[in-house]
Structures are given as C-alpha cells and as structure tokens.
Design a protein around this motif. Structure first.
Motif, mmCIF file in Angstrom:
data_model
loop_
_atom_site.group_PDB
_atom_site.id
_atom_site.type_symbol
_atom_site.label_atom_id
_atom_site.label_comp_id
_atom_site.label_asym_id
_atom_site.label_seq_id
_atom_site.Cartn_x
_atom_site.Cartn_y
_atom_site.Cartn_z
ATOM 1 N N ALA B 143 138.987 -5.500 40.830
ATOM 2 C CA ALA B 143 139.230 -6.505 39.375
ATOM 3 C C ALA B 143 140.658 -7.340 39.282
ATOM 4 O O ALA B 143 140.966 -7.572 39.031
ATOM 5 C CB ALA B 143 137.793 -6.349 38.216
ATOM 6 N N SER B 144 141.344 -5.609 39.501
ATOM 7 C CA SER B 144 142.522 -5.103 38.744
ATOM 8 C C SER B 144 143.643 -5.256 40.231
ATOM 9 O O SER B 144 144.836 -4.914 39.843
ATOM 10 C CB SER B 144 142.263 -4.114 37.556
ATOM 11 O OG SER B 144 142.683 -2.628 38.318
ATOM 12 N N ARG B 145 143.121 -4.585 40.962
ATOM 13 C CA ARG B 145 143.503 -4.240 41.867
ATOM 14 C C ARG B 145 144.142 -3.636 42.027
ATOM 15 O O ARG B 145 145.682 -3.061 42.873
ATOM 16 C CB ARG B 145 144.564 -5.267 42.916
ATOM 17 C CG ARG B 145 143.931 -6.947 43.754
ATOM 18 C CD ARG B 145 145.325 -7.856 44.095
ATOM 19 N NE ARG B 145 146.169 -7.759 43.343
ATOM 20 C CZ ARG B 145 147.154 -8.600 43.528
ATOM 21 N NH1 ARG B 145 147.477 -6.818 44.624
ATOM 22 N NH2 ARG B 145 148.243 -8.570 43.385
ATOM 23 N N THR B 146 144.149 -2.406 41.703
ATOM 24 C CA THR B 146 144.030 -1.065 40.874
ATOM 25 C C THR B 146 143.900 -0.275 42.092
ATOM 26 O O THR B 146 142.736 0.522 42.764
ATOM 27 C CB THR B 146 143.754 -0.235 40.025
ATOM 28 O OG1 THR B 146 144.885 -0.958 38.491
ATOM 29 C CG2 THR B 146 144.727 1.034 39.559
ATOM 30 N N LEU B 147 144.803 0.363 42.633
ATOM 31 C CA LEU B 147 144.153 1.979 43.795
ATOM 32 C C LEU B 147 144.624 2.885 43.030
ATOM 33 O O LEU B 147 145.677 3.498 42.761
ATOM 34 C CB LEU B 147 145.014 1.559 45.718
ATOM 35 C CG LEU B 147 144.407 2.802 46.237
ATOM 36 C CD1 LEU B 147 143.577 2.483 47.019
ATOM 37 C CD2 LEU B 147 145.832 2.218 47.620
ATOM 38 N N PHE B 148 143.287 3.415 43.042
ATOM 39 C CA PHE B 148 143.928 5.517 42.359
ATOM 40 C C PHE B 148 143.389 6.201 43.326
ATOM 41 O O PHE B 148 142.191 5.960 44.253
ATOM 42 C CB PHE B 148 142.222 5.028 41.511
ATOM 43 C CG PHE B 148 142.143 4.132 40.397
ATOM 44 C CD1 PHE B 148 142.619 4.853 38.863
ATOM 45 C CD2 PHE B 148 141.594 2.988 40.334
ATOM 46 C CE1 PHE B 148 142.630 3.870 38.241
ATOM 47 C CE2 PHE B 148 141.578 1.985 39.185
ATOM 48 C CZ PHE B 148 141.901 2.600 38.013
ATOM 49 N N VAL B 149 144.244 7.029 43.164
ATOM 50 C CA VAL B 149 144.310 7.749 44.385
ATOM 51 C C VAL B 149 144.801 9.382 44.702
ATOM 52 O O VAL B 149 145.249 10.143 45.034
ATOM 53 C CB VAL B 149 146.492 6.922 45.780
ATOM 54 C CG1 VAL B 149 146.241 5.750 45.882
ATOM 55 C CG2 VAL B 149 147.336 7.748 44.236
ATOM 56 N N ALA B 150 144.503 10.019 43.033
ATOM 57 C CA ALA B 150 144.166 11.342 43.040
ATOM 58 C C ALA B 150 145.214 11.948 42.909
ATOM 59 O O ALA B 150 146.627 11.866 42.437
ATOM 60 C CB ALA B 150 142.964 11.845 44.038
ATOM 61 N N ASP B 151 145.387 13.343 43.990
ATOM 62 C CA ASP B 151 146.671 13.366 44.587
ATOM 63 C C ASP B 151 147.577 12.627 45.526
ATOM 64 O O ASP B 151 148.537 13.261 45.829
ATOM 65 C CB ASP B 151 146.287 14.725 45.202
ATOM 66 C CG ASP B 151 145.513 16.100 44.821
ATOM 67 O OD1 ASP B 151 145.634 16.006 43.447
ATOM 68 O OD2 ASP B 151 144.787 16.326 45.037
ATOM 69 N N GLY B 152 147.599 11.295 45.721
ATOM 70 C CA GLY B 152 147.848 10.899 46.400
ATOM 71 C C GLY B 152 149.741 10.136 45.773
ATOM 72 O O GLY B 152 149.807 10.437 44.808
ATOM 73 N N PHE B 153 150.613 10.002 46.415
ATOM 74 C CA PHE B 153 151.528 8.730 45.799
ATOM 75 C C PHE B 153 151.886 10.048 44.132
ATOM 76 O O PHE B 153 152.310 9.259 43.170
ATOM 77 C CB PHE B 153 151.122 7.785 45.432
ATOM 78 C CG PHE B 153 150.553 7.138 46.628
ATOM 79 C CD1 PHE B 153 152.152 6.518 46.956
ATOM 80 C CD2 PHE B 153 149.784 6.884 47.245
ATOM 81 C CE1 PHE B 153 151.021 5.056 48.675
ATOM 82 C CE2 PHE B 153 149.326 6.008 48.210
ATOM 83 C CZ PHE B 153 149.911 5.376 48.970
ATOM 84 N N GLY B 154 152.386 10.819 44.130
ATOM 85 C CA GLY B 154 152.385 12.007 43.347
ATOM 86 C C GLY B 154 154.521 11.570 42.963
ATOM 87 O O GLY B 154 154.587 11.390 44.364
ATOM 88 N N ALA B 155 154.698 12.174 42.197
ATOM 89 C CA ALA B 155 156.118 12.535 42.256
ATOM 90 C C ALA B 155 156.312 13.275 40.808
ATOM 91 O O ALA B 155 155.523 12.851 39.738
ATOM 92 C CB ALA B 155 156.802 11.286 41.815
ATOM 93 N N LEU B 156 157.455 14.232 40.892
ATOM 94 C CA LEU B 156 157.874 14.985 39.747
ATOM 95 C C LEU B 156 158.340 13.999 39.342
ATOM 96 O O LEU B 156 159.530 13.128 39.293
ATOM 97 C CB LEU B 156 158.063 16.617 39.359
ATOM 98 C CG LEU B 156 157.655 17.383 41.166
ATOM 99 C CD1 LEU B 156 158.721 18.579 41.445
ATOM 100 C CD2 LEU B 156 156.308 17.323 40.301
ATOM 101 N N HIS B 157 158.948 14.301 37.050
ATOM 102 C CA HIS B 157 159.940 13.636 36.690
ATOM 103 C C HIS B 157 160.401 14.272 35.811
ATOM 104 O O HIS B 157 159.855 15.868 35.550
ATOM 105 C CB HIS B 157 159.146 12.403 35.999
ATOM 106 C CG HIS B 157 157.711 13.425 34.922
ATOM 107 N ND1 HIS B 157 156.637 13.433 35.441
ATOM 108 C CD2 HIS B 157 158.268 13.093 33.723
ATOM 109 C CE1 HIS B 157 155.866 14.109 34.534
ATOM 110 N NE2 HIS B 157 156.552 14.003 33.197
ATOM 111 N N ALA B 158 161.516 13.925 35.572
ATOM 112 C CA ALA B 158 162.137 14.875 34.558
ATOM 113 C C ALA B 158 161.533 14.835 33.085
ATOM 114 O O ALA B 158 161.251 13.776 32.761
ATOM 115 C CB ALA B 158 163.850 14.215 34.612
ATOM 116 N N PRO B 159 161.835 15.457 32.599
ATOM 117 C CA PRO B 159 161.419 15.849 30.516
ATOM 118 C C PRO B 159 161.931 14.927 29.981
ATOM 119 O O PRO B 159 163.124 14.444 30.190
ATOM 120 C CB PRO B 159 161.816 17.209 30.492
ATOM 121 C CG PRO B 159 162.433 18.399 31.901
ATOM 122 C CD PRO B 159 162.757 17.375 32.279
ATOM 123 N N GLY B 160 160.880 13.948 29.481
ATOM 124 C CA GLY B 160 161.359 12.972 28.849
ATOM 125 C C GLY B 160 161.176 11.543 29.472
ATOM 126 O O GLY B 160 161.067 10.203 28.402
#
Ligand SMILES: [Fe+2]
Ligand SMILES: [Fe+2]
Ligand SMILES: [Fe+2]
Ligand SMILES: [Fe+2]
Lengths: 293, 244
Positions: B143-160
């Motif tokens: 319905a939304s064309r959202t792909l839920f990918v668990a441990d895939g497609f991760g990325a760290l980000h900066a605090p904030g």
C-alpha cells in the motif's frame, strides 16, 4: 518437541552408552573434563525431505532428524559453561548443570554470541549461580543492547585458566552476530566452532561423537546446515572463504571440533572436514541458499 | 516530537544508541492498518519506556495490534514480552524454522516468498541479501511501497541528526556512516563479492520499487535518494572486501 526418551529408534552397535543420561537432561563426557548438554529441538521435517530428495544415504526414512543446540560444561579446578541452549530448554540445561556440578559452583558462563538459541537461558543460569562471572566476546559495539556491558570481555589475547583446563578465545572466523567469539581448550585441544561445522543427525545418534555413529558426515550433510545458517555463502568469493578455512586447518591441526549445532569430531578425524567445508562453500556460492533454519 | 510520518500510514519511531564513531538507530516503525496498528520490530529494552510512551501517544492510547518481527536478535525482539503485557496478547508474525528455539512460541510463522495479511494490510515477505541471522526477513508493504529492511541499509549518524532521513544528513560523513555500519554489523561482508550483493539488491528494488526504504539501524531513505545510497553502499562493500 521431543522428549529425550524418544531418541532410541536405532542404536549403532559401536557407540558406547553415554556416561550419564536421565530424564532430567542430556549429557556425557565428550572429552575428559568436557561435558556435553544437548537440546534436540523438534524433528526437522523440511530438512528430512530435502535430505531424502538429495539421495543421501546417511538418513533413514522414518527417523527423526535433528539440528541440535549444544552447550558444553568444562570442569577443571574451576568450572565454565559455554553457551546456554535456547529458551525452550531451560528445563534441560539447569537440571543437567545441577547434576554435573553437584556442590561445586559455576565459576564462569561464557557466551559465544548473544543469539537467542545460544544465550536463551543466560538469566536463569546467573540467577541459579549468582557468583558466576559472565564472560562475553570483546568484539562489537553494542554490548549494552544485550545486557553484556558488565560482562568480562574476552578476545584472542585472553586465556582463562580453569586449573587443568585452559580456554582461549580465538576470533570467530565464520559467524553471524558481530559480537561473537570462538573458544579453544588447550589441554584437550578442542576448538568450539559455534555456528560453523554443524550438521543434522538422526534418531539414535544424539550425544554421539562422529566416531561413534555408523553414518558418514559428507559434503551434502554439512551443506544441509550451512546452506541455511551461512546463507551468505551465496554472496562470497569462494576463494576468500576457502583461504580462511585452510588457515584454520593449519592453526588448529589436531584439535577436536565441538560445534554448537552438530556432533563433536575427534582431533584425529578432523583434518578432512576442512576440505569438506571448502566444497560446501563452492556449492552454496554456485547454487544459492538452501532455506531457513 | 513523537513519531515522523513517512506517508501512506507509515511512521518512523526513531531511537538511537551511541557508539564510538557515531550514533546508531535502533528504531521501529508503526503502520496504520485497517484493523489496528502494526509495529515493525519491537526495539531494544534499552528504549522500552520511551518507545511505549510514543506508541501510546501515536495510537491515541489504543496501542498495537500486531508485531511483524524481522528476526529474533534482541535489539529487535526485546520488547515483545513487555508490549504484550501493555497491550494484550497481540499477534506476532515472524520468520524462523522453529519459533520455540527463537523464544517466540506464540509467533505465527511466515516464510520467504509469502504474501501475508496482517490486520487487513498485505505484505510481501522477502529474502534479505543483507542480514546477520539466517531467519531474517524483509517485508514490502504494497500500500505504501515501503520496504522494511531490518539490519540492511543502515548508516551511523552524528549526534543531533537522529530525526532526519538519510538524504538530509549532512553530506560530510554520510558515506562514511554507511561504511562504518556495514563494517561493524555484518562481519561476513569481509568475504562477500560486492557485485553479487549489489546485484541481488538491485533485482529486489526493481521488483518491489520502494517509495521509502525503512531500516532499523539507519534513517529511512526516500525514493529519490536511493541511487546515492546504493552508490555509497557499493563503495562501502568494495572497501570492506579490499581490506581483507
Ligand atoms: Fe548464531
Ligand atoms: Fe547458532
Ligand atoms: Fe540483527
Ligand atoms: Fe539489528
């Protein structure tokens, strides 16, 4: 879920009786000072079907087929439990521990990795043995998300002297979770390979080492396990994996192998298994994963 | 801020955890289905109370009606018992050979390749090219064309930067966050052929084109940003493969 007593359809003539087996749990000395506590899980009908279709001759139709969980209790002057079975088997693990330990304390609980079927009874064990030191792999970044922030962290530089037995923590060469270690025991020369070198067994083969069963562990049998658990073999450069396996064969030449999901392999028989695993990798890389465990 | 609306009835309930080289998301997603709210994974016990409060607010106190669990890894499954206490014995949909061994005796089992209905909404269950545990599944919400990918497609980000989607992270450090995540989370990538992994991912994206890619351990990736993420991912996989 099968009761322990149901595992009696065929009894290979050559196999010795386990040192101790009662309704309370599954265990025996697999090597001096190393006790084996096994959780069979249920009959794996899907894998049994795949095995039959493959034409394998090690599996007898009608037998139950298991992919077990193994925990190992090491008893020197001090004691160490390696992994805890799945949450479905606290009723196997705790009575087995109590009987094997008697009045002795459990000094260490070492987790190979915080995966549910390996670490599933951690809290119960620590509640039963409150003075026990929890030991966890040092590698990884997210220990706090697994309640492992206060554990004693170990890596390849570390050794725990159990008095008579000495354990080390070599890097896990083939692994799933990032927080992960293998273990070796240097007096018996045993390598605990966790999710690697597993394979299914059938009725009558539980709690037997590979030298105590009548059937062979061949490439196909190892592939049934690794093509599911190491699903990522389908994406590798096979030569990178086989180079790592060859290096292990040299580093641990003569060591017995004690996997978490197969039967233990005596050191004098272990060498050919490394080459079998190289063939498994080549097959999965060419043919894809076998399914899900 | 409670939850971030991605459209199509999907919202992102983000939580982060500090690591050495950045912060990592340990998030969940809420989906508004015809018969109730679905939670994608349950988050870490570490964030239990905050997640429970935000889910309570976002669902106007009704709570959740089902959880689709990507895999039993504790930072994904850790709040299931507590949430079942809060909101009743709702349905758990999970993929695994033996739910008992994964501590999920009450789960409804799905298999890769299934199309499954949860609270009146349809999901396609997919074989994940990027995962740690073998029983992991990704799911595609049609319905939304959202792909839920668990441990895939991760990325760290900066605090904030914990509340912005991947395309709006500052350019500086963004590709490094993709590399760092994969190097530390999926140890088997040291053996992987980047072309084989990328090929499997491209095939999946073609078959199930996402409006959003929704990872647990990174910010959601909007459709226009997917090519850039894929380029950064390919570079990260190549770097990891060349290191070993
Ligand atoms: Fe594992
Ligand atoms: Fe395992
Ligand atoms: Fe995971
Ligand atoms: Fe995860």
């Amino acid at each position: 879920m099968n009761e322990p007593g149901s595992d009696t359809e065929t009894t290979p003539a050559a196999a010795p009786e386990p040192a101790a087996r009662t309704g309370a749990g599954w265990r025996r000395d697999v090597w001096p000072g190393i006790h084996w506590i096994q959780e069979l899980g249920g009959h794996r009908a899907g894998i049994a079907r795949a095995v039959l279709e493959s034409g394998a001759d090690w599996y007898r139709p009608g037998n139950e087929l298991y992919v077990p969980q193994n925990a190992y209790l090491l008893t020197g002057e001090r004691t160490l439990l390696w992994d805890t079975l799945s949450p479905a088997s606290g009723h196997i693990l705790l009575p087995a521990l109590e009987e094997l330990l008697g009045d002795r304390p459990l000094d260490y609980l070492a987790l190979s990795h915080p995966d549910v079927p390996h670490a599933g009874n951690t809290m119960q064990v620590l509640r039963r043995y409150p003075d026990c030191q929890l030991v966890a792999p040092a590698v990884g970044e997210t220990h706090a998300l697994y309640h492992l922030d206060d554990a004693m962290k170990v890596g390849p530089e570390d050794e725990i002297d159990l008095g008579g037995l000495r354990v080390r923590f070599p890097e896990a060469t083939f692994l799933d979770a990032a927080i992960h270690t293998w273990m070796s025991e240097e007096a018996t020369r045993t390598l605990f390979t966790v999710d690697w070198m597993g394979f299914p067994h059938q009725s009558g083969e539980s709690l037997r080492r590979t030298d105590e069963i009548d059937t062979v562990v061949d490439v196909g049998r190892l592939e049934e396990f690794h093509s599911r658990v190491m699903f990522w073999f389908q994406y590798v450069y096979p030569h990178k994996v086989t180079a790592a396996t060859d290096a292990l064969a040299v580093q641990f030449a003569g060591y017995g192998l004690a996997p978490a999901h197969g039967l233990p392999i005596p050191g004098e028989d272990a060498a050919p298994y490394y080459e079998l695993m190289n063939e498994v990798v080549r097959r999965v890389a060419a043919g894809g994963r076998g399914g899900v465990l | 801020m409670s939850v971030i609306d991605l459209g199509g009835g999907v919202s992102w309930v983000h939580e982060s955890f500090p690591e050495t080289n950045g912060h990592i998301h340990v998030s969940v997603y809420l989906i508004d289905a015809p018969e109730g709210a679905i939670l994608m994974d349950s988050g870490s016990f570490h964030h239990r109370q905050r997640l429970a409060d935000r889910i309570h607010d976002a669902t106007a106190g009704r709570g959740i009606g089902a959880i689709i669990l990507s895999h039993s890894d504790y930072p994904h499954s850790g709040n299931i018992p507590a949430f079942r206490q809060d909101w009743g014995d709702f349905e758990i949909i999970a993929s695994c050979g033996d739910p008992d061994l994964q501590g999920l005796p009450y789960a409804r089992r799905t298999k890769i390749g299934d199309v499954t209905e949860v609270l009146g909404r349809r999901f396609v269950v997919l074989d994940p090219p990027l995962a740690d545990r073998n029983h992991t599944t990704w799911v595609y919400d049609e319905a939304s064309r959202t792909l839920f990918v668990a441990d895939g497609f991760g990325a760290l980000h900066a605090p904030g930067a914990s509340h912005v989607d991947w395309g709006r992270l500052p350019e500086e450090g963004r590709a490094e966050g993709v590399h760092e995540f994969h190097a530390q989370t999926l140890p088997w990538l040291r053996y992987a052929d980047p072309d084989r992994v990328m090929g499997a991912l491209h095939a999946m994206l073609e078959q199930h084109p996402p409006a959003w890619i929704a990872p647990i351990h990174g910010p959601p990736i909007a459709e226009p940003d997917i090519p850039r993420y894929m380029a950064d991912l390919k570079a990260a996989l190549t770097r990891i493969a060349e290191r070993d």
